[in-house]
Design a protein around this motif. Sequence first.
Motif: not given
Length: 213
Positions: A25-37, A64-68
Amino acid sequence: MQRSFIVLLCLGFAYATLQNYTVDDSSPDIQYSGKTFPCNITTCPPEATNGASNNSTTLTTGSITFSFTGTAIYASLDLIGTCSITVDGDQIANLSQTSTEALAGGLPDISKSDLANGPHTLVIDPTTVLTIIGLDHLIYTAILPGKSHVGAIVGGVIGGLVLTFGVLFVALLARRRKLIMRRNQRKNAVLRGITSARPDNKAAVDDGTNLPT
Ligand SMILES: *[C@@H]1O[C@H](CO)[C@@H](O)[C@H](O)[C@H]1NC(C)=O
Ligand SMILES: *[C@@H]1O[C@H](CO)[C@@H](O)[C@H](O)[C@H]1NC(C)=O
Ligand SMILES: *[C@@H]1O[C@H](CO)[C@@H](O)[C@H](O)[C@H]1NC(C)=O
Ligand SMILES: *[C@@H]1O[C@H](CO)[C@@H](O)[C@H](O)[C@H]1NC(C)=O
Ligand SMILES: *[C@@H]1O[C@H](CO)[C@@H](O)[C@H](O)[C@H]1NC(C)=O
């Protein structure tokens, strides 16, 4: 020849190995559009992080957006509220869970397999306000680089060679047959010529003694 070509082609494909890659979940490859905790062992009580991949989960109120690049995707997440999950815009899950349900057990993993090998985008979108999504980790399946290519290339090259030799072999065979046929035709023509020139016009073995003069 054609059958061995097909067998070799299949061998080439069998070499293509599938491999799972875990993205935390902490990978920089995952984009979070909103606030994260970030919920980990320093920010959350152990009960909240135990069992999570790397003892961490990212909580978010946004998408949450993830491209692979690969053939399958698996998402391990938790949820309070509702969310829609899509791959390349096609919905693969429409989830809804209350906090009581979340405490009682949580969600099974979401998966989408049998995708065409290539680039894909996973989007996990909250569909109601006050929805909280907790992402533990993602797994995607990709074709192992190197091995698969070598397999495919070796299979292709060997298959190609076999095919080339097959074509050459058939061509040689056809040429040989044609030559033999032509030679026989010539022989027959000579024989016909000889027989028709005979006074008795009878076909007989030419022993060289009764040639017309
Ligand atoms: C990848 O992981 C998923 C989920 O854990 C599993 O179902 C699948 O068989 C795995 N694929 C490979 C190639 O290891
Ligand atoms: C937990 O998350 C915080 C904030 O991202 C980070 O500073 C900290 O290093 C993390 N702790 C662990 C054990 O990963
Ligand atoms: C996660 O935390 C537990 C203790 O809560 C610890 O035993 C374990 O080694 C940790 N795992 C990882 C991958 O950090
Ligand atoms: C999480 O664990 C994996 C091994 O399971 C490791 O490769 C990776 O670096 C870890 N990520 C973080 C952010 O600690
Ligand atoms: C997803 O579920 C919600 C209710 O939880 C519903 O209103 C919505 O129409 C569903 N969407 C699709 C595409 O099924």
